[in-house]
Design a protein around this motif. Structure first.
Motif, mmCIF file in Angstrom:
data_model
loop_
_atom_site.group_PDB
_atom_site.id
_atom_site.type_symbol
_atom_site.label_atom_id
_atom_site.label_comp_id
_atom_site.label_asym_id
_atom_site.label_seq_id
_atom_site.Cartn_x
_atom_site.Cartn_y
_atom_site.Cartn_z
ATOM 1 N N TRP A 86 -16.470 8.393 15.491
ATOM 2 C CA TRP A 86 -16.072 9.582 14.575
ATOM 3 C C TRP A 86 -15.811 9.621 12.933
ATOM 4 C CZ3 TRP A 86 -13.209 10.064 19.218
ATOM 5 C CH2 TRP A 86 -14.015 10.972 20.393
ATOM 6 N N TRP A 87 -14.953 8.019 12.332
ATOM 7 C CA TRP A 87 -14.977 7.611 10.933
ATOM 8 C C TRP A 87 -15.612 7.519 10.485
ATOM 9 C CZ3 TRP A 87 -8.933 7.152 13.154
ATOM 10 C CH2 TRP A 87 -8.419 8.840 13.450
ATOM 11 N N GLU A 88 -16.121 6.176 9.247
ATOM 12 C CA GLU A 88 -16.164 5.630 8.795
ATOM 13 C C GLU A 88 -15.002 4.748 8.100
ATOM 14 O OE1 GLU A 88 -19.125 7.469 6.112
ATOM 15 O OE2 GLU A 88 -20.104 8.060 8.042
ATOM 16 N N ILE A 89 -15.808 3.998 7.099
ATOM 17 C CA ILE A 89 -14.336 2.230 6.753
ATOM 18 C C ILE A 89 -15.006 3.238 5.422
ATOM 19 C CG2 ILE A 89 -14.055 0.278 6.219
ATOM 20 C CD1 ILE A 89 -15.224 -0.217 8.573
ATOM 21 N N ASP A 90 -13.602 3.393 5.149
ATOM 22 C CA ASP A 90 -13.731 3.790 3.697
ATOM 23 C C ASP A 90 -13.075 2.557 2.451
ATOM 24 O OD1 ASP A 90 -12.460 5.413 1.073
ATOM 25 O OD2 ASP A 90 -10.767 5.826 1.115
ATOM 26 N N PRO A 91 -14.010 2.650 1.797
ATOM 27 C CA PRO A 91 -14.920 1.186 0.727
ATOM 28 C C PRO A 91 -13.650 1.504 -0.327
ATOM 29 C CG PRO A 91 -16.414 3.574 0.435
ATOM 30 C CD PRO A 91 -15.157 3.190 1.822
ATOM 31 N N ASP A 92 -13.283 2.425 -0.542
ATOM 32 C CA ASP A 92 -12.801 3.020 -1.808
ATOM 33 C C ASP A 92 -10.838 2.959 -1.592
ATOM 34 O OD1 ASP A 92 -14.570 3.480 -3.042
ATOM 35 O OD2 ASP A 92 -14.509 5.568 -2.954
ATOM 36 N N ALA A 93 -10.659 2.766 -0.759
ATOM 37 C CA ALA A 93 -8.996 2.524 -0.033
ATOM 38 C C ALA A 93 -8.169 0.995 -0.537
ATOM 39 C CB ALA A 93 -8.809 2.039 1.579
ATOM 40 N N GLU A 94 -7.210 1.154 -0.860
ATOM 41 C CA GLU A 94 -6.402 0.313 -2.080
ATOM 42 C C GLU A 94 -5.289 -0.313 -0.959
ATOM 43 O OE1 GLU A 94 -5.523 1.457 -5.342
ATOM 44 O OE2 GLU A 94 -7.653 1.350 -6.240
ATOM 45 N N GLY A 95 -4.514 1.072 -0.711
ATOM 46 C CA GLY A 95 -3.465 0.305 0.405
ATOM 47 C C GLY A 95 -4.246 0.254 1.949
ATOM 48 N N SER A 96 -5.410 0.320 2.947
ATOM 49 C CA SER A 96 -4.872 0.050 3.996
ATOM 50 C C SER A 96 -6.756 -0.150 4.436
ATOM 51 C CB SER A 96 -4.747 1.363 4.864
ATOM 52 O OG SER A 96 -5.228 1.899 4.153
ATOM 53 N N CYS A 97 -6.847 -1.411 5.425
ATOM 54 C CA CYS A 97 -7.777 -1.692 5.665
ATOM 55 C C CYS A 97 -8.066 -1.014 7.437
ATOM 56 C CB CYS A 97 -8.513 -2.875 5.262
ATOM 57 S SG CYS A 97 -10.193 -4.128 6.281
ATOM 58 N N GLU A 110 1.172 18.414 5.234
ATOM 59 C CA GLU A 110 0.624 18.378 4.443
ATOM 60 C C GLU A 110 -0.045 17.420 3.421
ATOM 61 O OE1 GLU A 110 -0.345 22.399 2.553
ATOM 62 O OE2 GLU A 110 0.577 23.080 4.813
ATOM 63 N N TYR A 111 -1.124 16.763 2.798
ATOM 64 C CA TYR A 111 -1.085 15.723 1.933
ATOM 65 C C TYR A 111 -2.167 16.437 1.033
ATOM 66 C CZ TYR A 111 0.781 13.269 6.179
ATOM 67 O OH TYR A 111 0.906 12.711 7.265
ATOM 68 N N ASP A 112 -1.822 16.285 -0.638
ATOM 69 C CA ASP A 112 -2.514 16.391 -2.117
ATOM 70 C C ASP A 112 -2.288 15.344 -2.477
ATOM 71 O OD1 ASP A 112 -4.600 17.933 -3.136
ATOM 72 O OD2 ASP A 112 -2.750 19.440 -3.859
ATOM 73 N N PRO A 113 -3.028 14.705 -2.915
ATOM 74 C CA PRO A 113 -4.376 14.588 -2.744
ATOM 75 C C PRO A 113 -4.403 14.113 -0.630
ATOM 76 C CG PRO A 113 -3.818 12.698 -3.661
ATOM 77 C CD PRO A 113 -2.748 13.497 -4.306
ATOM 78 N N PRO A 114 -5.698 14.196 -0.589
ATOM 79 C CA PRO A 114 -5.474 13.483 0.664
ATOM 80 C C PRO A 114 -5.252 13.075 1.114
ATOM 81 C CG PRO A 114 -7.358 14.856 0.670
ATOM 82 C CD PRO A 114 -7.266 15.171 -0.663
ATOM 83 N N GLN A 115 -4.509 11.577 2.610
ATOM 84 C CA GLN A 115 -3.804 10.634 2.157
ATOM 85 C C GLN A 115 -4.934 9.615 2.889
ATOM 86 O OE1 GLN A 115 -2.199 10.197 6.545
ATOM 87 N NE2 GLN A 115 -0.122 9.210 6.089
ATOM 88 N N GLU A 116 -4.216 8.233 2.099
ATOM 89 C CA GLU A 116 -5.290 7.175 2.563
ATOM 90 C C GLU A 116 -5.101 7.039 3.900
ATOM 91 O OE1 GLU A 116 -5.417 2.782 0.346
ATOM 92 O OE2 GLU A 116 -5.815 4.897 -1.151
ATOM 93 N N THR A 117 -6.605 6.470 4.309
ATOM 94 C CA THR A 117 -5.579 5.648 5.912
ATOM 95 C C THR A 117 -6.492 4.719 6.505
ATOM 96 O OG1 THR A 117 -7.751 6.870 6.346
ATOM 97 C CG2 THR A 117 -5.270 8.517 6.690
#
Length: 226
Positions: A34-45, A92-99
């Protein structure tokens, strides 16, 4: 839907095909459908894989066939059969949490399965789920303690004490003393309906409301909700 601590929910998720990528004594790891890898994530892989406890009592997801019968390379289905949970924390996260995956969640709920009581002394308890975070949950509200009040409402109780409602288990008395409000309650300020508050608390008590919650959450013994 706006979720609150104390909400008792029915959760389910359609079973979806996937592939097993690893198995050990404690976990079965699957390609998360159900998820896709976030190519712009900086703090997690994230590598696209999620590990599920093979026999962990808090695990909401199950595989078909069951985890003990699976080996790397097997195909299976993963989902959540309909079951009851209750909410112990809302974030709640604003902006959405980088996971590391997409979509990035803007909301997470820490939940316990029916029958499991909150333990304020436990450092790690519950399972996190992200409504709107890509997994196609169905969440149905079954019971909400103090559903007739809104966060931040002020009420006066039968003993003349004023209270702020921050949640069903986090009442704050303006006189600084402890305890819980004595019913009936009168709305002093806030967004709730004054008539609904008066009607709902004309009979009963805080203790009776907590007992209704325990029954809905499947908790058999007396416990202090969190």
């Amino acid at each position: 839907m706006v979720y609150r601590v104390g909400d008792v929910l029915r959760i389910s998720c359609p079973f979806t095909p996937t592939v097993v990528v690893g198995v050990d004594e404690a976990h079965v790891s699957v390609r998360w459908p159900w998820w896709e890898i976030d190519p712009d994530a900086e703090g997690s892989c994230w590598n696209g894989v999620v590990a599920l406890g093979r026999a962990h009592p808090d695990e909401l997801y199950v595989t078909d066939p069951p985890a003990p019968r699976l080996a790397p390379g097997d195909t299976c289905r993963i989902g959540i059969p309909a079951r009851i949970i209750h909410v112990i924390e809302v974030h709640e996260y604003d902006p959405p949490q980088e996971t590391g995956w997409l979509p990035r969640p803007g909301l997470s709920l820490l939940v316990l399965r029916a029958g499991e009581a909150p333990d304020a002394a436990s450092e790690f308890q519950g399972t996190s789920i992200e409504p709107g975070g890509g997994v196609p949950f169905t969440l149905e509200l079954l019971f909400r303690p103090y559903a007739f009040l809104m966060a931040g409402d002020d009420v006066a109780d039968a003993d003349g004490r004023a209270w702020r409602f921050d949640g069903p288990w986090t009442w704050a008395a303006y006189d600084g003393a402890g305890g819980v409000p004595a019913w009936p309650l009168t709305l002093l300020a806030g967004g709730a309906d004054p008539v609904a508050v008066a009607t709902a608390t004309a009979t009963g008590s805080h203790e009776a409301e907590a007992s209704r919650w325990r029954r809905a959450a499947g908790i058999q013994h007396e416990t202090s909700p969190r």
